[in-house]
Design an enzyme around this catalytic site. Sequence first.
Site, PDB file in Angstrom:
ATOM      1  N   HIS A 153       8.749  20.292   8.030  1.00 14.16           N
ATOM      2  CA  HIS A 153       7.344  19.888   8.129  1.00 14.16           C
ATOM      3  C   HIS A 153       7.234  18.406   8.449  1.00 14.16           C
ATOM      4  O   HIS A 153       7.914  17.569   7.833  1.00 14.16           O
ATOM      5  CB  HIS A 153       6.621  20.199   6.820  1.00 14.16           C
ATOM      6  CG  HIS A 153       6.374  21.652   6.617  1.00 14.16           C
ATOM      7  ND1 HIS A 153       6.324  22.241   5.375  1.00 14.16           N
ATOM      8  CD2 HIS A 153       6.145  22.654   7.521  1.00 14.16           C
ATOM      9  CE1 HIS A 153       6.084  23.541   5.508  1.00 14.16           C
ATOM     10  NE2 HIS A 153       5.978  23.813   6.802  1.00 14.16           N
ATOM     11  N   GLU A 156       6.472  15.718   5.849  1.00 22.30           N
ATOM     12  CA  GLU A 156       7.479  15.698   4.790  1.00 22.30           C
ATOM     13  C   GLU A 156       8.749  15.006   5.285  1.00 22.30           C
ATOM     14  O   GLU A 156       9.856  15.258   4.819  1.00 22.30           O
ATOM     15  CB  GLU A 156       7.748  17.121   4.312  1.00 22.30           C
ATOM     16  CG  GLU A 156       6.488  17.783   3.751  1.00 22.30           C
ATOM     17  CD  GLU A 156       6.646  19.266   3.441  1.00 22.30           C
ATOM     18  OE1 GLU A 156       7.791  19.752   3.421  1.00 22.30           O
ATOM     19  OE2 GLU A 156       5.617  19.935   3.222  1.00 22.30           O
ATOM     20  N   HIS A 303      11.910  20.043   1.118  1.00 23.10           N
ATOM     21  CA  HIS A 303      10.498  19.831   1.435  1.00 23.10           C
ATOM     22  C   HIS A 303       9.918  18.854   0.413  1.00 23.10           C
ATOM     23  O   HIS A 303      10.609  18.410  -0.503  1.00 23.10           O
ATOM     24  CB  HIS A 303       9.728  21.158   1.375  1.00 23.10           C
ATOM     25  CG  HIS A 303      10.040  22.120   2.475  1.00 23.10           C
ATOM     26  ND1 HIS A 303       9.193  22.356   3.529  1.00 23.10           N
ATOM     27  CD2 HIS A 303      11.130  22.912   2.687  1.00 23.10           C
ATOM     28  CE1 HIS A 303       9.724  23.252   4.342  1.00 23.10           C
ATOM     29  NE2 HIS A 303      10.907  23.613   3.859  1.00 23.10           N
ATOM     30  N   GLU A 364      11.188  21.283  -3.466  1.00 27.04           N
ATOM     31  CA  GLU A 364       9.967  20.505  -3.269  1.00 27.04           C
ATOM     32  C   GLU A 364      10.143  19.179  -4.001  1.00 27.04           C
ATOM     33  O   GLU A 364       9.873  19.056  -5.195  1.00 27.04           O
ATOM     34  CB  GLU A 364       8.751  21.268  -3.800  1.00 27.04           C
ATOM     35  CG  GLU A 364       8.458  22.564  -3.058  1.00 27.04           C
ATOM     36  CD  GLU A 364       7.875  22.343  -1.666  1.00 27.04           C
ATOM     37  OE1 GLU A 364       7.602  21.177  -1.304  1.00 27.04           O
ATOM     38  OE2 GLU A 364       7.685  23.346  -0.942  1.00 27.04           O
TER      39      GLU A 364
END
Length: 455
Positions: A153, A156, A303, A364
């Site tokens: 992403h 990110e 991420h 994450e």
Amino acid sequence: MLEATRRVALRRAGVDSTEEFLEREQIQPELLDVALMPYLVGYDLWRIQPGDTFYSVAKKFSTDPEAVSAANPKLRPEMLPIGKLIIVPKSFDLVPEDVPMTWELLRYTIHGLTARYPQLRENVIGTTAYGRTVIQLRLGDGDRAVYYNASHHANEWITTPLVMMMLERVLKAQRRGESILDVNIGQLLMKVTLFLVPMVNPDGVDLVTGGLNEQEYEQAEKIAADYPEIPFPDGWKANLRGVDLNLNYPARWDEARTIKYEMGFDSPAPRDFVGLTPLSERESQAMFNTTEEISPELVIAWHTQGKEIYWKFLDLEPVGAEALGQQMADASGYSLEDVPYASSFAGYKDWFIQDFERPGYTIEAGEGENPLPLSQLEQMYRDNLPIFLLGMMAGTVDTMKTGVEEREGMENRAPLADEKQEWKAMRRIPAPSFPVRVQGGAFGTSEQRSRGEWG
């Protein structure tokens, strides 16, 4: 060269401005980028003179003789061939942590790391619709393969310097014969082979970090205009074609399409558009194809954000995945969680678990609102280094310390006071190839060095 990239080099050169550097080096402005190149790739080139040793060359450049030896493994220290060009690594760490990571800056960093550490191999696994390469790195000689990636992403992008920092720490420990968190790195790399794609989405990352040219930036603006509620470009997750790469894998892709279409993402968008078909994008195709070729025992996709670890796909729970995920959580301070239903389909990790029935994880990292500030990078490094190692080790953590204890090399890394304001105006500058200055009177490019065309 992007202005942010040039700023990295000037800082490493110990000057505050271009003018100061030009005066110190006594060079013309047209040679500025060439003269700065050693500070970006982290090494000089030196032509061996009579009487030279690795020690004397290292002393001349104020660097480590062992680093010089490691960068030139085919040479015998006691018989250095006169006239031979050698790589002389500089003393600083290569991965920059105080400017946003563009594709250009990543290429300079990889170029420098593969020069310092020849055991690190680089491979281009794909090219985006806008011509940027997707680069895969390989380290180790073991039978067990693991495959890591970052920056699926765009906003990110901080995961790219994060994984590159951890890779550089591993490389340095391997060269020095050191352990990290009580893990003997040299022994580990004889048992495992690490594959790493540090920037899956270079086009999207360059939109958010300032690496696009004007035409590319305007193309993204056209897509973003249909979604005025999404901040531009900071809210951009997709590639530059407006496809969310982590919703483009063949893992119940139809369900992902249904969910996202109902949310209003039924055409190219800054985020959450799944594409017209699974694997419609070159970047996801590259990850799909290379994963099938490698057939890794484990994958990790980095991420941001939330300090969470996702470890299964729907009701698919690979053998050992939960136990290893809990070890990662315990070592990092993150929580082991199930993926929210609306985000449960068509991701890279999801596809891997579905097709390979082996452990796959989405990390994450950090917390807050994307894009996360660089001020979080140091803590993210400490938290995620144990995860990086545990994936390679398959979870043997009897003596592993916590990530918070791993501070080596971080003391002098200070983030910019307000990095967004520093780089927002630098979004539309195209990037050239790499000229590198050779000490002793020659010039050339990195491509020429790889072909032996120097001096």
